[in-house]
Design a protein around this motif. Structure first.
Motif, PDB file in Angstrom:
ATOM      1  N   TYR A 185      -9.129  18.248 -14.637  1.00 36.17           N
ATOM      2  CA  TYR A 185      -8.515  16.757 -15.136  1.00 36.17           C
ATOM      3  C   TYR A 185      -9.692  16.031 -14.483  1.00 36.17           C
ATOM      4  O   TYR A 185     -10.280  16.329 -14.505  1.00 36.17           O
ATOM      5  N   TYR A 186      -9.075  14.709 -14.607  1.00 37.75           N
ATOM      6  CA  TYR A 186     -10.156  13.220 -14.713  1.00 37.75           C
ATOM      7  C   TYR A 186     -10.100  11.918 -13.620  1.00 37.75           C
ATOM      8  O   TYR A 186      -8.950  12.441 -13.722  1.00 37.75           O
ATOM      9  N   THR A 187     -10.817  11.244 -13.256  1.00 34.68           N
ATOM     10  CA  THR A 187     -10.401  10.307 -12.265  1.00 34.68           C
ATOM     11  C   THR A 187     -10.060   8.832 -13.180  1.00 34.68           C
ATOM     12  O   THR A 187      -8.616   8.552 -13.566  1.00 34.68           O
ATOM     13  N   GLY A 188     -11.093   8.895 -14.345  1.00 37.26           N
ATOM     14  CA  GLY A 188     -10.503   7.842 -14.864  1.00 37.26           C
ATOM     15  C   GLY A 188     -10.293   6.359 -14.392  1.00 37.26           C
ATOM     16  O   GLY A 188     -11.560   6.648 -13.040  1.00 37.26           O
ATOM     17  N   ASN A 189     -10.314   4.874 -14.206  1.00 34.34           N
ATOM     18  CA  ASN A 189     -10.886   3.895 -14.082  1.00 34.34           C
ATOM     19  C   ASN A 189      -9.281   2.523 -13.360  1.00 34.34           C
ATOM     20  O   ASN A 189      -9.330   2.339 -12.480  1.00 34.34           O
ATOM     21  N   ILE A 190      -8.253   3.961 -12.764  1.00 37.88           N
ATOM     22  CA  ILE A 190      -7.326   3.104 -12.087  1.00 37.88           C
ATOM     23  C   ILE A 190      -7.164   3.662 -10.642  1.00 37.88           C
ATOM     24  O   ILE A 190      -7.499   4.735 -10.321  1.00 37.88           O
ATOM     25  N   HIS A 191      -7.775   2.459 -10.052  1.00 34.84           N
ATOM     26  CA  HIS A 191      -7.701   2.566  -8.520  1.00 34.84           C
ATOM     27  C   HIS A 191      -6.044   3.114  -7.884  1.00 34.84           C
ATOM     28  O   HIS A 191      -6.257   2.100  -7.129  1.00 34.84           O
ATOM     29  N   THR A 192      -5.535   3.959  -8.174  1.00 36.92           N
ATOM     30  CA  THR A 192      -4.437   4.013  -7.333  1.00 36.92           C
ATOM     31  C   THR A 192      -4.668   5.819  -7.410  1.00 36.92           C
ATOM     32  O   THR A 192      -4.872   6.964  -8.170  1.00 36.92           O
ATOM     33  N   GLU A 193      -3.883   6.706  -6.503  1.00 39.84           N
ATOM     34  CA  GLU A 193      -3.146   8.126  -6.354  1.00 39.84           C
ATOM     35  C   GLU A 193      -2.549   8.290  -8.040  1.00 39.84           C
ATOM     36  O   GLU A 193      -1.674   7.823  -7.401  1.00 39.84           O
ATOM     37  N   LEU A 194      -2.346   9.354  -8.577  1.00 48.42           N
ATOM     38  CA  LEU A 194      -1.846   9.437  -9.562  1.00 48.42           C
ATOM     39  C   LEU A 194      -0.994  10.014  -9.810  1.00 48.42           C
ATOM     40  O   LEU A 194       0.348  10.503 -10.382  1.00 48.42           O
ATOM     41  N   CYS A 195      -1.452  11.433  -9.520  1.00 50.38           N
ATOM     42  CA  CYS A 195      -0.880  13.179  -9.585  1.00 50.38           C
ATOM     43  C   CYS A 195      -0.873  13.505  -7.544  1.00 50.38           C
ATOM     44  O   CYS A 195      -2.268  13.470  -7.131  1.00 50.38           O
ATOM     45  N   THR A 196       0.505  13.918  -7.525  1.00 50.57           N
ATOM     46  CA  THR A 196       1.021  14.018  -6.188  1.00 50.57           C
ATOM     47  C   THR A 196       0.732  15.179  -5.508  1.00 50.57           C
ATOM     48  O   THR A 196       0.422  16.075  -6.910  1.00 50.57           O
ATOM     49  N   PRO A 197       0.549  15.797  -4.145  1.00 49.34           N
ATOM     50  CA  PRO A 197      -0.203  17.772  -3.908  1.00 49.34           C
ATOM     51  C   PRO A 197       1.608  17.871  -4.898  1.00 49.34           C
ATOM     52  O   PRO A 197       1.455  18.896  -5.468  1.00 49.34           O
ATOM     53  N   THR A 198       2.353  17.033  -4.571  1.00 49.39           N
ATOM     54  CA  THR A 198       3.805  17.537  -5.372  1.00 49.39           C
ATOM     55  C   THR A 198       3.889  18.140  -7.008  1.00 49.39           C
ATOM     56  O   THR A 198       4.429  19.226  -7.401  1.00 49.39           O
TER      57      THR A 198
END
Length: 362
Positions: free
Chosen positions: A191-204
């Protein structure tokens, strides 16, 4: 081979995965009727066709009407309702669904529970869920299991996952992205982080992907028959969606292998020999060195490590561990090979093993 390829360039959440899978099934009304009666009218699923940055897809709105579940509320500890791991399992066991689907849903919650237990330094039995224990999250998990049971793919492949960046607010406070439980679930997953400042992948979403994925890799050659697009709720500069490609993988002149390669110009012959031996001992299909000239005409070697596709992560780690390289190139190769078998023959010199290979008219 019937394949689903899940593209997670904007992460993954349970409702987005359910929406994308929903677009791929034929009996959509039957699925909605099943889901809308499954939880005794606690929820209502409303699929809505919407656009994100010009991409048309489905947003699966889960409307919580009223609930008969009794969460383990502990207001003295936290204002948010808590759902014990055992109460989630009891809820799943009460659902009128196939046993295989029930087992899958419980295993996904076990993945989430073990991650939560690890990050909070407690046991699975003592874990109390917050957001992922709510009825809409449970709906996402069960819905995805039901949809995959209907689609019955032979394999599920998933891209590296974009998890987002920055921080996220949850029941435990403000946490870095990926949240600790999500990061724990994604251990061993690219996985990777990138430049979008919000949570994109949830635990579910992370747990669903980890449970069902046969491997995490770039998209293989695929004869695509249908595409399902699940939309997220957040309006972002990039199209907030998960796409699932359904089709048949294309076998290109036989099976597929990987060529992991790197340039080396600062290792001794002894060290190079040891690296080759280590890779072969771990099951590499072959390891070869080529003489090359690098920057400023320095002599060097080009390492090629050939390995099975599903063992990419293992051999990448070995190359980094046993060589001085800082980068590994990855190339997928198709190969044609003869079928071989071994037998033993009698000769005037005694018993001799013989390998016989045939195929392609040879």
């Amino acid at each position: 081979m019937k394949t689903l390829y899940i593209e997670c360039k904007m992460g993954a959440a349970g409702d987005m995965l359910m929406a994308a899978l929903y677009e791929l099934i034929e009996e959509k009304e039957a699925f909605l009727e099943t889901m809308n009666h499954l939880f005794q009218e606690d929820i209502k699923i409303l699929p809505k066709r919407e656009d994100r940055c010009g991409i048309r897809g489905t947003h699966m709105h889960v409307e919580v009407c009223h609930t008969t579940e009794q969460p383990d509320v502990r207001p003295e500890e936290h204002p948010h309702p808590h759902y014990s791991y055992s109460s989630i399992l009891e809820k799943i066991d009460s659902l009128p669904i196939a046993e295989e689907v029930r087992i899958q849903a419980k295993q996904i919650y076990r993945i989430i529970g073990e991650a939560e237990a690890y990050v909070h330094h407690t046991t699975l039995e003592q874990i109390h869920f917050h957001e992922v224990g709510s009825v809409d999250a449970l709906c996402d998990v069960v819905g995805c299991c039901l949809l995959l049971d209907e689609l019955k793919p032979e394999q599920i492949l998933v891209s590296p996952i974009h998890v987002g960046n920055g921080t996220v607010c949850c029941a435990h406070g403000t946490l870095p992205v990926p949240a600790p439980a999500t990061a724990e679930i994604l251990t061993g997953v690219p996985y990777y982080t990138g430049n979008i400042h919000t949570e994109l992948c949830t635990p579910t979403g992370a747990a669903i992907l980890k449970y069902f994925a046969n491997s995490f890799e770039n998209m293989p050659a695929l004869m695509v028959e249908a595409i399902g697009t699940g939309l997220g709720t957040k309006e972002l500069p990039t199209a907030n969606c998960v796409r699932i490609f359904s089709g048949e993988t294309i076998e290109q002149n036989g099976d597929q292998i990987l060529d992991l390669s790197c340039n080396l110009d600062d290792m001794t012959g002894e060290a190079l020999g040891y690296a080759m031996e280590a890779l072969l001992n771990e099951g590499a299909l072959d390891v070869i060195y080529e003489d090359i000239h690098m920057k400023k005409n320095r002599p060097g070697v080009l390492l090629h490590c050939f390995c099975p596709v599903e063992e990419q992560d293992k051999f990448q780690r070995l190359i980094f561990a046993h060589t001085t390289t800082r980068g590994v190139r990855i190339q997928r190769l198709s190969r044609a090979k003869l079928d071989s078998h071994m037998d033993v023959i009698h000769t005037e010199f005694g018993m001799v093993r013989r390998k016989t290979s045939s195929g392609y008219g040879v």
